[in-house]
Design an enzyme around this catalytic site. Structure first.
Site, PDB file in Angstrom:
ATOM      1  N   LYS A   1       0.905  -0.050  10.695  1.00  0.00           N
ATOM      2  CA  LYS A   1      -0.358   0.637  10.383  1.00  0.00           C
ATOM      3  C   LYS A   1      -1.404  -0.359   9.867  1.00  0.00           C
ATOM      4  O   LYS A   1      -2.552  -0.330  10.290  1.00  0.00           O
ATOM      5  CB  LYS A   1      -0.156   1.729   9.305  1.00  0.00           C
ATOM      6  CG  LYS A   1       0.772   2.848   9.696  1.00  0.00           C
ATOM      7  CD  LYS A   1       0.744   3.961   8.663  1.00  0.00           C
ATOM      8  CE  LYS A   1       1.251   3.550   7.302  1.00  0.00           C
ATOM      9  NZ  LYS A   1       2.699   3.284   7.243  1.00  0.00           N
TER      10      LYS A   1
ATOM     11  N   ARG B   1       0.222  10.831   1.906  1.00  0.00           N
ATOM     12  CA  ARG B   1       1.663  10.605   2.045  1.00  0.00           C
ATOM     13  C   ARG B   1       2.474  11.775   1.507  1.00  0.00           C
ATOM     14  O   ARG B   1       3.698  11.721   1.549  1.00  0.00           O
ATOM     15  CB  ARG B   1       2.038   9.365   1.252  1.00  0.00           C
ATOM     16  CG  ARG B   1       2.312   8.134   2.086  1.00  0.00           C
ATOM     17  CD  ARG B   1       2.406   6.988   1.123  1.00  0.00           C
ATOM     18  NE  ARG B   1       3.178   5.878   1.507  1.00  0.00           N
ATOM     19  CZ  ARG B   1       2.682   4.676   1.784  1.00  0.00           C
ATOM     20  NH1 ARG B   1       1.393   4.490   1.846  1.00  0.00           N
ATOM     21  NH2 ARG B   1       3.490   3.672   2.015  1.00  0.00           N
TER      22      ARG B   1
ATOM     23  N   ARG C   1       8.753  -9.410   7.224  1.00  0.00           N
ATOM     24  CA  ARG C   1       7.295  -9.427   7.006  1.00  0.00           C
ATOM     25  C   ARG C   1       6.934 -10.349   5.838  1.00  0.00           C
ATOM     26  O   ARG C   1       7.606 -10.366   4.822  1.00  0.00           O
ATOM     27  CB  ARG C   1       6.806  -8.010   6.705  1.00  0.00           C
ATOM     28  CG  ARG C   1       5.311  -7.955   6.385  1.00  0.00           C
ATOM     29  CD  ARG C   1       4.744  -6.605   6.543  1.00  0.00           C
ATOM     30  NE  ARG C   1       5.164  -5.657   5.529  1.00  0.00           N
ATOM     31  CZ  ARG C   1       4.761  -4.389   5.485  1.00  0.00           C
ATOM     32  NH1 ARG C   1       3.954  -3.933   6.414  1.00  0.00           N
ATOM     33  NH2 ARG C   1       5.177  -3.590   4.540  1.00  0.00           N
TER      34      ARG C   1
ATOM     35  N   ARG D   1       6.652  -9.256  -0.055  1.00  0.00           N
ATOM     36  CA  ARG D   1       6.398  -8.170  -0.998  1.00  0.00           C
ATOM     37  C   ARG D   1       7.720  -7.700  -1.607  1.00  0.00           C
ATOM     38  O   ARG D   1       8.711  -7.584  -0.892  1.00  0.00           O
ATOM     39  CB  ARG D   1       5.739  -7.001  -0.255  1.00  0.00           C
ATOM     40  CG  ARG D   1       4.255  -7.199  -0.038  1.00  0.00           C
ATOM     41  CD  ARG D   1       3.659  -6.236   0.953  1.00  0.00           C
ATOM     42  NE  ARG D   1       4.043  -4.844   0.786  1.00  0.00           N
ATOM     43  CZ  ARG D   1       3.566  -3.840   1.511  1.00  0.00           C
ATOM     44  NH1 ARG D   1       2.664  -4.079   2.453  1.00  0.00           N
ATOM     45  NH2 ARG D   1       3.965  -2.609   1.324  1.00  0.00           N
TER      46      ARG D   1
ATOM     47  N   ARG E   1      12.339   3.502   0.558  1.00  0.00           N
ATOM     48  CA  ARG E   1      11.042   3.892   1.123  1.00  0.00           C
ATOM     49  C   ARG E   1      11.227   4.797   2.342  1.00  0.00           C
ATOM     50  O   ARG E   1      10.442   5.717   2.564  1.00  0.00           O
ATOM     51  CB  ARG E   1      10.215   2.654   1.491  1.00  0.00           C
ATOM     52  CG  ARG E   1       9.729   1.917   0.239  1.00  0.00           C
ATOM     53  CD  ARG E   1       9.158   0.556   0.575  1.00  0.00           C
ATOM     54  NE  ARG E   1       7.929   0.636   1.322  1.00  0.00           N
ATOM     55  CZ  ARG E   1       7.431  -0.366   2.046  1.00  0.00           C
ATOM     56  NH1 ARG E   1       8.081  -1.502   2.130  1.00  0.00           N
ATOM     57  NH2 ARG E   1       6.289  -0.213   2.680  1.00  0.00           N
TER      58      ARG E   1
END
Ligand code: AMP
Length: 212
Positions: free
Chosen positions: A13, A88, A127, A159, A170
């Site tokens: 996203k 969300r 990532r 992260r 998550r």
């Protein structure tokens, strides 16, 4: 044009929203980015949000709804926007409708990016983000030999919420709290689904056709 980009963690996203924001000349508003900036500046908001984010939990609705209410009132959001990572939860979606009513605006499209969970897990654990310019890289495709950003030379980091255990949490949060939001927009006939597996520019072109 006013777009909500929807989908599970790691679907791309952020990457796609940045590209679309440039192409369509509308502002990219990402609650995750706003929260991370607040955390790194050590503001009151950041201190409240940090522990939720580190655990892979959602930051409480009242906090993120407050952020979005303020952000959408800003001048640069008048020509349109892409919301990335908001709403969300169902209460966030309902609150967003109220904000839109007050501002006298409507959402044009909600685009849901679809990718298989295993693909996402691989993507997320590889990532990396630049601490300086915020560019997003992926070790599966980007060569970052010296751990420096290819764009600005800044420090590259992972992260905390991209670590495996946090990612599992998550996904659970996404299944339980965020997925129902998809149905909310489907009922309103605003939802379009787009395949999130492909080269970055391919996915961009699918997204562009979906919002036309
Ligand atoms: P993201 O960069 O969108 O993956 O967001 C990173 C983290 O910020 C999430 O795992 C949540 O802890 C928090 N966050 C971002 N957007 C929201 C939201 N709309 N509601 C609750 N928490 C959020």
């Amino acid at each position: 044009m006013r777009i909500i980009l929807f989908g599970p963690p790691g679907v791309g996203k952020g990457t796609q929203a940045k590209i679309l924001s440039k192409n369509l000349k509308i502002v990219h508003i990402a609650t995750g980015d706003i929260l991370r900036e607040a955390v790194s500046r050590g503001t009151g908001l950041g201190n409240k949000a940090k522990s939720f984010m580190d655990r892979g939990e959602l930051v409480p609705d009242d906090i993120v709804i407050g952020i979005i209410q303020e952000r959408l009132k800003e001048h640069d959001a008048r020509n349109g926007f892409i919301l990335d990572g908001f709403p969300r939860t169902l209460p966030q979606a309902e609150a967003l409708d109220k904000v839109f009513d007050k501002l006298g605006i409507k959402i044009d499209r909600v685009v849901s990016m679809e990718v298989d969970k295993e693909v996402l897990m691989n993507r997320l654990t590889s990532r990396r983000v630049c601490r300086n310019c915020g560019s997003i890289f992926n070790l599966l495709v980007d060569k970052l030999d010296d751990s420096k950003c290819k764009k600005c030379g800044g420090e590259i980091y992972q992260r905390d919420d991209d670590k495996r255990e946090t990612i599992e949490r998550r996904f659970e949060v996404y299944q339980n709290q965020t997925k129902p939001v998809k149905n909310y927009y489907s009922v309103k006939k605003l939802l379009v689904e787009v395949d999130g597996i492909g080269k970055i520019d391919e996915v961009t072109s699918w997204l562009k056709s979906a919002v036309k």
